[in-house]
Structure formats: structure tokens, C-alpha cells
Motif scaffolding. Structure first.
Motif, PDB file in Angstrom:
ATOM      1  N   ASP A  63       5.846   1.644  -7.104  1.00  0.00           N
ATOM      2  CA  ASP A  63       5.487   2.809  -5.835  1.00  0.00           C
ATOM      3  C   ASP A  63       4.730   1.542  -4.850  1.00  0.00           C
ATOM      4  O   ASP A  63       5.239   1.456  -3.629  1.00  0.00           O
ATOM      5  CB  ASP A  63       4.535   3.613  -6.144  1.00  0.00           C
ATOM      6  CG  ASP A  63       5.644   4.687  -7.078  1.00  0.00           C
ATOM      7  OD1 ASP A  63       6.630   4.897  -6.672  1.00  0.00           O
ATOM      8  OD2 ASP A  63       4.710   5.599  -7.921  1.00  0.00           O
ATOM      9  N   TRP A  64       4.030   0.714  -5.355  1.00  0.00           N
ATOM     10  CA  TRP A  64       2.987  -0.197  -4.544  1.00  0.00           C
ATOM     11  C   TRP A  64       3.756  -1.142  -4.074  1.00  0.00           C
ATOM     12  O   TRP A  64       3.550  -1.728  -2.919  1.00  0.00           O
ATOM     13  CB  TRP A  64       1.778  -0.614  -5.311  1.00  0.00           C
ATOM     14  CG  TRP A  64       0.649   0.219  -5.613  1.00  0.00           C
ATOM     15  CD1 TRP A  64       0.457   1.038  -6.650  1.00  0.00           C
ATOM     16  CD2 TRP A  64       0.024   0.868  -4.813  1.00  0.00           C
ATOM     17  NE1 TRP A  64      -0.600   1.822  -6.363  1.00  0.00           N
ATOM     18  CE2 TRP A  64      -0.976   1.634  -5.019  1.00  0.00           C
ATOM     19  CE3 TRP A  64      -0.233   0.615  -3.038  1.00  0.00           C
ATOM     20  CZ2 TRP A  64      -2.092   2.400  -4.304  1.00  0.00           C
ATOM     21  CZ3 TRP A  64      -1.239   1.199  -2.367  1.00  0.00           C
ATOM     22  CH2 TRP A  64      -2.066   1.931  -2.883  1.00  0.00           C
ATOM     23  N   GLU A  66       7.174  -0.931  -3.292  1.00  0.00           N
ATOM     24  CA  GLU A  66       7.735  -0.402  -2.457  1.00  0.00           C
ATOM     25  C   GLU A  66       7.009  -0.342  -0.979  1.00  0.00           C
ATOM     26  O   GLU A  66       7.455  -0.365   0.086  1.00  0.00           O
ATOM     27  CB  GLU A  66       8.321   0.971  -2.799  1.00  0.00           C
ATOM     28  CG  GLU A  66       9.242   1.732  -1.832  1.00  0.00           C
ATOM     29  CD  GLU A  66      10.560   0.715  -1.674  1.00  0.00           C
ATOM     30  OE1 GLU A  66      11.558   1.056  -0.626  1.00  0.00           O
ATOM     31  OE2 GLU A  66      10.968   0.189  -2.422  1.00  0.00           O
ATOM     32  N   ALA A  67       5.618   0.134  -1.224  1.00  0.00           N
ATOM     33  CA  ALA A  67       4.822   0.192  -0.013  1.00  0.00           C
ATOM     34  C   ALA A  67       4.933  -1.151   0.748  1.00  0.00           C
ATOM     35  O   ALA A  67       4.801  -1.199   1.834  1.00  0.00           O
ATOM     36  CB  ALA A  67       3.548   0.958  -0.522  1.00  0.00           C
ATOM     37  N   SER A  71       5.484  -1.742   4.484  1.00  0.00           N
ATOM     38  CA  SER A  71       4.646  -2.504   5.591  1.00  0.00           C
ATOM     39  C   SER A  71       5.050  -3.807   5.973  1.00  0.00           C
ATOM     40  O   SER A  71       4.795  -3.997   7.127  1.00  0.00           O
ATOM     41  CB  SER A  71       3.213  -2.632   4.607  1.00  0.00           C
ATOM     42  OG  SER A  71       2.805  -1.538   4.225  1.00  0.00           O
ATOM     43  N   ASN A 179      11.994   4.585   3.629  1.00  0.00           N
ATOM     44  CA  ASN A 179      10.915   5.405   3.328  1.00  0.00           C
ATOM     45  C   ASN A 179      11.241   6.887   3.103  1.00  0.00           C
ATOM     46  O   ASN A 179      10.732   7.577   2.245  1.00  0.00           O
ATOM     47  CB  ASN A 179      10.156   5.640   4.888  1.00  0.00           C
ATOM     48  CG  ASN A 179       8.980   6.069   4.584  1.00  0.00           C
ATOM     49  OD1 ASN A 179       8.009   5.687   3.749  1.00  0.00           O
ATOM     50  ND2 ASN A 179       8.443   7.144   5.487  1.00  0.00           N
ATOM     51  N   TRP A 182      12.149   7.188  -0.729  1.00  0.00           N
ATOM     52  CA  TRP A 182      10.963   7.483  -1.581  1.00  0.00           C
ATOM     53  C   TRP A 182      10.352   8.790  -1.747  1.00  0.00           C
ATOM     54  O   TRP A 182      10.144   9.457  -2.621  1.00  0.00           O
ATOM     55  CB  TRP A 182       9.730   6.442  -1.212  1.00  0.00           C
ATOM     56  CG  TRP A 182       8.728   6.142  -2.319  1.00  0.00           C
ATOM     57  CD1 TRP A 182       8.611   5.648  -3.381  1.00  0.00           C
ATOM     58  CD2 TRP A 182       7.477   7.323  -2.343  1.00  0.00           C
ATOM     59  NE1 TRP A 182       7.555   5.888  -4.056  1.00  0.00           N
ATOM     60  CE2 TRP A 182       6.933   6.838  -3.479  1.00  0.00           C
ATOM     61  CE3 TRP A 182       7.124   8.090  -1.746  1.00  0.00           C
ATOM     62  CZ2 TRP A 182       5.679   7.458  -3.884  1.00  0.00           C
ATOM     63  CZ3 TRP A 182       5.847   9.025  -2.009  1.00  0.00           C
ATOM     64  CH2 TRP A 182       5.353   8.555  -3.050  1.00  0.00           C
ATOM     65  N   TRP A 194       0.807   8.962   1.118  1.00  0.00           N
ATOM     66  CA  TRP A 194       1.936   7.695   1.055  1.00  0.00           C
ATOM     67  C   TRP A 194       1.715   6.960   2.317  1.00  0.00           C
ATOM     68  O   TRP A 194       1.812   5.738   2.325  1.00  0.00           O
ATOM     69  CB  TRP A 194       3.311   8.323   0.885  1.00  0.00           C
ATOM     70  CG  TRP A 194       4.421   7.380   1.007  1.00  0.00           C
ATOM     71  CD1 TRP A 194       5.418   7.254   1.710  1.00  0.00           C
ATOM     72  CD2 TRP A 194       4.396   6.361   0.166  1.00  0.00           C
ATOM     73  NE1 TRP A 194       6.280   6.310   1.554  1.00  0.00           N
ATOM     74  CE2 TRP A 194       5.783   5.435   0.331  1.00  0.00           C
ATOM     75  CE3 TRP A 194       3.715   5.687  -1.034  1.00  0.00           C
ATOM     76  CZ2 TRP A 194       6.285   4.372  -0.227  1.00  0.00           C
ATOM     77  CZ3 TRP A 194       4.236   4.580  -1.587  1.00  0.00           C
ATOM     78  CH2 TRP A 194       5.419   3.861  -1.405  1.00  0.00           C
ATOM     79  N   ALA A 197      -1.273   4.772   1.290  1.00  0.00           N
ATOM     80  CA  ALA A 197      -0.826   3.674   0.525  1.00  0.00           C
ATOM     81  C   ALA A 197      -0.318   2.735   1.432  1.00  0.00           C
ATOM     82  O   ALA A 197      -0.459   1.587   1.023  1.00  0.00           O
ATOM     83  CB  ALA A 197       0.118   4.412  -0.640  1.00  0.00           C
ATOM     84  N   GLN A 198       0.616   2.975   2.482  1.00  0.00           N
ATOM     85  CA  GLN A 198       1.249   1.960   3.293  1.00  0.00           C
ATOM     86  C   GLN A 198       0.096   1.283   4.182  1.00  0.00           C
ATOM     87  O   GLN A 198       0.090  -0.056   4.170  1.00  0.00           O
ATOM     88  CB  GLN A 198       2.345   2.511   3.965  1.00  0.00           C
ATOM     89  CG  GLN A 198       3.468   3.130   3.444  1.00  0.00           C
ATOM     90  CD  GLN A 198       4.388   3.384   4.331  1.00  0.00           C
ATOM     91  OE1 GLN A 198       5.048   2.933   5.072  1.00  0.00           O
ATOM     92  NE2 GLN A 198       5.140   4.715   3.989  1.00  0.00           N
ATOM     93  N   ALA A 201      -1.526  -0.911   1.569  1.00  0.00           N
ATOM     94  CA  ALA A 201      -0.728  -2.255   1.096  1.00  0.00           C
ATOM     95  C   ALA A 201      -0.589  -3.362   2.328  1.00  0.00           C
ATOM     96  O   ALA A 201      -0.392  -4.499   2.186  1.00  0.00           O
ATOM     97  CB  ALA A 201       0.737  -1.836   0.806  1.00  0.00           C
ATOM     98  N   ASN A 255       6.303  11.124   7.975  1.00  0.00           N
ATOM     99  CA  ASN A 255       6.472  11.373   6.578  1.00  0.00           C
ATOM    100  C   ASN A 255       6.786  12.845   6.402  1.00  0.00           C
ATOM    101  O   ASN A 255       7.338  13.115   5.771  1.00  0.00           O
ATOM    102  CB  ASN A 255       5.256  10.789   5.834  1.00  0.00           C
ATOM    103  CG  ASN A 255       5.499   9.588   5.843  1.00  0.00           C
ATOM    104  OD1 ASN A 255       6.087   8.871   5.809  1.00  0.00           O
ATOM    105  ND2 ASN A 255       4.182   8.916   4.990  1.00  0.00           N
TER     106      ASN A 255
END
Length: 323
Positions: A63-64, A66-67, A71, A179, A182, A194, A197-198, A201, A255
Motif C-alpha cells: 500500500d505504501w 502504491e502511495a 504521489s 487511485n 486501490w 488514503w 497516506a499520499q 508519502a 477519493n
């Protein structure tokens, strides 16, 4: 559907502001504006991450990663291309090129995501896409006429700006598709966390970019005063405002929309960003849009309203039809 559309409208209202930033800071390098905006976004995300720490702990390594990808491409690279394009070609040309995104994303998503979201029938989607394309063409024609009336216009510089704007289109065709992948794969996760999180990141990427740019300017003896330029207070305030509104709040709204709407339909709603960006550009000029531009805006809105009436064919039916 209605709530998702309202979230997309709000995201467009906010994201339209990013087209104004480079016009307000013409003497600042586009790279500095890109890393500055997302450095501010990352710092703003830190206290939000503390509040969302329970949800963020549930994110795994994949997941990170992907973030980080989202980003890098959807944030830093996209805004670098966009800000560079606006500085070289002014506001209208990049805005009208970015305005092709609803059509490009709708077609890409309809080809790519029929098994997951269902298929928007091409015959019923075509009138909406046609209206949007005609609206964009009208706006494009009006802006090109304005550009051609300027005797001091540098056509080479405008051409480079146009190419950079197409680079931004590529980045932001990829971003909403990935995006949405996910978000749709994790319906139990909060779109707010989420977005945060972006932001987290983005922080190390933007910080590394800022330091690299500073070192490069020092090594090349650039006269530009780092770290904040000749209008330090104005630059910092604008980056914080854009970082908070356009990056975090705008991403949150998008989102929320992406989790509620089929990707092909959500992609068309990016048209709101174009409409608001044009509105802000004309406000900054102190001019009322010409009749052709107003006609184009009307066609864009009509295309979006038409699209909202289309219901996707269920995935199992779409797969059978494709077979």
C-alpha cells in the motif's frame, strides 16, 4: 451517485486553483513550485497522519509503495509539467489541453474496467463524449484566437508549453485509474486516510527534490535566491494554501467521489476542474469570457449532465457482451 458527483464538483472547484498559482509566481522555477507545494502538503499531512494513525497502521508495504507511485506521478511530476506549461504558454493553452482529460479518462476506463465497474455502452456514451469534445473545441478555438492576436507571442515557447501540458495529461490519465483501483479494491478503507497516506508519502519525495534543486542551483551559481525566492512570505503562504486545499482537501473529495462512482463516469467529472480553472483565469485577467467560450462551457456542462443519466451495464453482462 449524487453524493459522488457533489464530491467531484468540490474537487474541481478546489483543483482549478492550481492553474492560477504559476501565474501568480511567474519568476519562480516550476520545479520549485512543484516541490514547494508538495513539501507543504506533506508537512500538513503529518498532524493529520497522527489523528489517522490507527487507519494508517493497517496499510501494508504494498500500500505504501502504491502511495509513493501515486504521489510521484500524480502529484510531483504532474504539477511540474503543468506549472512549466503555464509559465511558457500562459493559463489558457494548458487549461484547454488538460480539458481533454474527461474524454481520455472515460475512454481509457471504459476499455480497462468493464469487468469491475460494468460497461458504459458506447452508443449511449458517445453523445456525452461528443458534447464534451465540442465544448472543449469551442473553448480551445476562442483561446487560440486570443493567442494569435498577440503580436509578441513566442510560438516556440507556446509549443513547448503545449507539449508539457500533454505530459501532464498522461500523468493524470494514469493517476485516477490507479487511485480508483486501490480505492475500489479496499472499500473498507477510509478515503480520508488514503489521502493522508499520499501526503505522508509525498513528504520525503518533495524534501529530496527541494534539496536536490537547491544543490543544483548552488552548483550552477543561479542568481535565484534560495530557499524561498524573492517573495518569501508570499511564496510560502501560497504553497501552504495550495498544499492544504488543492492537495489534501481536493484529494479527499476526489477519493470520496472515486469510491462512489464508476471510473469512466468519474473521469468525465474532471471537466469541473477545467470549468473552474477557466473561470479563475478570466477573473485574473479581469475579462468576461467571449461568446464562444461561454458556448463551450455550456456544451461541457450538457455533456456531464448527459453522462449522469447513463447506468453502467452490470459486469457479468458486460463480460458476456464482450465475449
Amino acid at each position: 451517485m449524487l453524493l459522488g458527483t457533489l464530491y467531484a464538483l468540490l474537487a474541481g472547484l478546489i483543483w482549478g486553483l492550481v492553474f492560477v498559482g504559476p501565474l501568480l509566481l511567474p519568476e519562480y522555477p516550476a520545479a520549485l513550485q512543484s516541490v514547494g507545494r508538495y513539501l507543504a502538503f506533506g508537512l500538513i499531512a503529518l498532524p493529520l497522519a497522527w489523528l489517522d494513525r490507527k487507519a494508517l497502521r493497517q496499510l501494508g508495504r504494498a500500500d505504501w509503495i502504491e502511495a509513493l507511485k501515486l504521489s510521484l506521478i500524480g502529484n510531483l511530476l504532474y504539477y511540474l509539467c503543468l506549472a512549466s506549461a503555464i509559465q511558457r504558454a500562459g493559463g489558457p493553452l494548458p487549461t484547454m489541453i488538460i480539458g481533454t482529460l474527461p474524454v481520455i479518462i472515460a475512454i481509457s476506463a471504459n476499455l480497462r474496467n468493464a469487468r469491475r465497474d460494468g460497461r458504459l455502452p458506447w452508443a449511449r456514451l458517445a453523445p456525452s463524449l461528443l458534447l464534451i469534445a465540442l465544448g472543449i473545441a469551442c473553448v480551445n478555438r476562442a483561446e487560440l484566437r486570443e493567442l494569435q492576436s498577440q503580436s509578441h507571442a513566442d510560438l516556440g515557447r507556446y509549443a513547448v508549453g503545449g507539449l508539457l501540458a500533454f505530459g501532464a495529461v498522461i500523468c493524470w490519465t494514469w493517476y485516477p485509474l490507479r487511485n480508483a483501483d486501490w480505492l475500489r479494491a479496499h472499500p473498507d478503507r477510509s478515503p480520508r486516510s488514503w489521502a493522508t497516506a499520499q501526503g505522508v508519502a509525498t513528504l520525503p519525495l518533495a524534501l529530496a527534490g527541494y534539496i536536490a534543486l537547491w544543490l543544483y542551483m548552488s552548483a550552477t551559481h543561479s542568481p535565484f535566491p534560495m530557499p524561498f525566492g524573492p517573495r518569501a512570505g508570499y511564496f510560502v503562504a501560497l504553497m501552504v494554501a495550495i498544499g492544504l486545499l488543492a492537495s489534501w482537501v481536493g484529494t479527499l473529495c476526489w477519493n470520496e467521489a472515486s469510491q462512489r462512482l464508476p471510473t469512466a463516469l468519474a473521469g468525465q467529472l474532471i471537466v469541473f476542474e477545467t470549468l473552474f480553472a477557466l473561470t479563475y483565469a478570466f477573473m485574473l485577467r479581469g475579462q468576461w469570457p467571449p461568446a464562444l467560450t461561454l458556448a463551450g462551457i455550456g456544451l461541457l456542462v450538457a455533456g456531464v449532465l448527459w453522462a449522469l443519466r447513463i447506468k453502467p451495464v452490470p459486469p457479468e453482462v458486460a463480460v458476456e457482451s464482450a465475449a
